[in-house]
Design an enzyme around this catalytic site. Sequence first.
Site, short mmCIF file in Angstrom:
data_model
loop_
_atom_site.label_atom_id
_atom_site.label_comp_id
_atom_site.label_asym_id
_atom_site.label_seq_id
_atom_site.Cartn_x
_atom_site.Cartn_y
_atom_site.Cartn_z
N SER A 215 0.85 -1.19 0.00
CA SER A 215 0.00 0.00 0.00
C SER A 215 0.88 1.24 0.00
CB SER A 215 -0.92 0.01 1.22
OG SER A 215 -1.68 1.21 1.27
N THR A 216 0.40 2.27 -0.66
CA THR A 216 1.08 3.56 -0.68
C THR A 216 0.06 4.65 -0.40
OG1 THR A 216 0.75 3.79 -3.06
CG2 THR A 216 2.83 2.81 -2.34
N GLY A 217 0.50 5.69 0.24
CA GLY A 217 -0.37 6.80 0.57
C GLY A 217 0.39 8.11 0.54
N LYS A 218 -0.29 9.17 0.94
CA LYS A 218 0.32 10.49 0.90
C LYS A 218 1.35 10.67 2.00
CE LYS A 218 -3.50 12.41 3.61
NZ LYS A 218 -4.60 13.40 3.63
N GLU A 219 1.29 9.84 3.03
CA GLU A 219 2.20 10.02 4.15
C GLU A 219 3.13 8.85 4.39
OE1 GLU A 219 -0.57 8.28 7.77
OE2 GLU A 219 -0.38 10.44 7.51
N SER A 220 2.85 7.69 3.81
CA SER A 220 3.67 6.52 4.14
C SER A 220 3.57 5.48 3.03
CB SER A 220 3.21 5.90 5.47
OG SER A 220 1.88 5.45 5.36
N VAL B 40 3.61 1.13 2.93
CA VAL B 40 3.43 -0.04 3.79
C VAL B 40 3.97 -1.28 3.06
CG1 VAL B 40 1.80 -1.44 5.12
CG2 VAL B 40 1.39 1.02 4.82
N LYS C 277 5.31 0.03 8.23
CA LYS C 277 4.87 1.33 7.75
C LYS C 277 6.04 2.29 7.78
CE LYS C 277 1.03 4.60 8.18
NZ LYS C 277 -0.22 4.93 8.89
N ASP D 92 -9.43 11.62 10.56
CA ASP D 92 -9.39 11.27 9.14
C ASP D 92 -10.17 9.98 8.90
OD1 ASP D 92 -8.79 11.56 6.45
OD2 ASP D 92 -6.86 10.51 6.61
#
Length: 522
Positions: free
Chosen positions: A265-270, A272, A295, A411
Amino acid sequence: MDPVGVAAAAPEAGPGPAWQSKNIYFQCPWGTPKTTSISCSLADVMSEQLAKELQLEEENAAFPEVVAVAEGPFITGENVDTSSDLMLAQMLQMEFDREYDAQLRREEKKFNGDSKVSISFENYRKVHPFDSDSSEDEVDWQDTRHDPYRADKPTITPKKGFIGKGKDITTKHDEVVCGRKNTARMENFAPEFQVGDGIGMDLKLSNQVFNALKQHAYSEERRSARLHEKKEHSTAEKAVDPKTRLLLYKMVSGGMLETITGCISTGKESVVFHAYGGKSATEEDKVIPPECAIKVFKTTLNEFKNRDKYIKDDYRFKDRFSKLNPRKIIRMWAEKEMHNLTRMQNAGIPCPQVVILKKHVLVMSFIGQDQVPAPKLKDVKLNSEDMKKAYYQVLNMMQQLYKECNLVHADLSEYNMLWHDGKVWLIDVSQSVEPTHPHGLEFLFRDCRNVSQFFQKGGVVEALNERELFNAVSGLNITAENEVDFQAEIEALEKMNEDHVQNHGKKVSTFSTDGDPPIYNE
């Protein structure tokens, strides 16, 4: 009879041809006559001139190739004394130098081969002025400083600013001259900027084109430097920087993790990653689960720039917050998620279990099975009964989070809730704050709006609207007829709480509630 006397008397036998004098004493009826050397007197034998002639004949017989050189202007029979040891040494050195040069040429040819870029051994050769093996017509261009196939660079205009006379005068502002100079200046660009062989093609660049290319080359050089720095010092999309790789390597080599399989998984802050747990326990003697989620918080400073508003007013990190050091904020961000998850786990809320925190790398238990993460609530297809069940679970978790954990998710949406083993799991709580945060109630109202809209669209008839859900979670009895007045009252409560904190220095909520919020059961 004395042989010397016979030798001395032999030439005086009488006049006659030379062949008669040679064979007069050595005639044999059954053999061919043998020629003998002319006899000479003892005085002639002791003569120095005769000794030099005999030595010269021996040298000519021993070194026939030297005779050809000796006949040149450097060595002649008139000005060279072959009896000198210096002359013999020079002759031997000359032959050695010839053989050395021939060997050096063979090594140079073998070393270069068919390569376009050749190495010259010209500086190591023994060159003599009397060595005439190579003719003037044959030139080895690998041994010369000038390449005839390379175009000459444009001549530099002298200080006076012009060359030529009369009608043939050419100034430094000539279009052709300036164009060729601009083409030659392109060689000063960065090595990454491919300019080609403009000089060989006699390319003439105008000042406008050259300035545009120069500006583009400089901008590309700066961009390349920025990308290189970003790659080396930051964590990018689906990639980690060298410091993060070192942390992960220590975890694997120390036995905490068995192997890291890949990104899930990828996101705006990290970012995984999935990993299998090792056999050795952590420093706190925590049991490592069979599957772990790693993470890694992104150290890219230009992403998620508004993360400071979630942490600078949190009393747990307010004294350590420094906007001038963004990398410390990232570590505090990871530490904040660890503390929030610990609170939720102690309250019994379904969430990942914290294993260990190393700087900006947080290791947790994996929500899923066999490297397949649990689906997000927005991606899973639930029937009406499961959707209704999920709604009441989310409502109870929000109330537990607010009352028992003293936290607001900040959030909460269908993107941060997983569906696993028939229940909802909360993730991504690094931005969670306490209700006493200056914007804590605003964040709670936003969470209520997201949850209410999702379940109402999902067909849950019992789903409360955002204002009713806010009162149910917080226990505040805000009776406003519209959303604008509702938010105005929320801001007033936050302002009142902030003034109370500044005056008394206490992190105690001054919100007036009518007892504990009701617990909604299915």
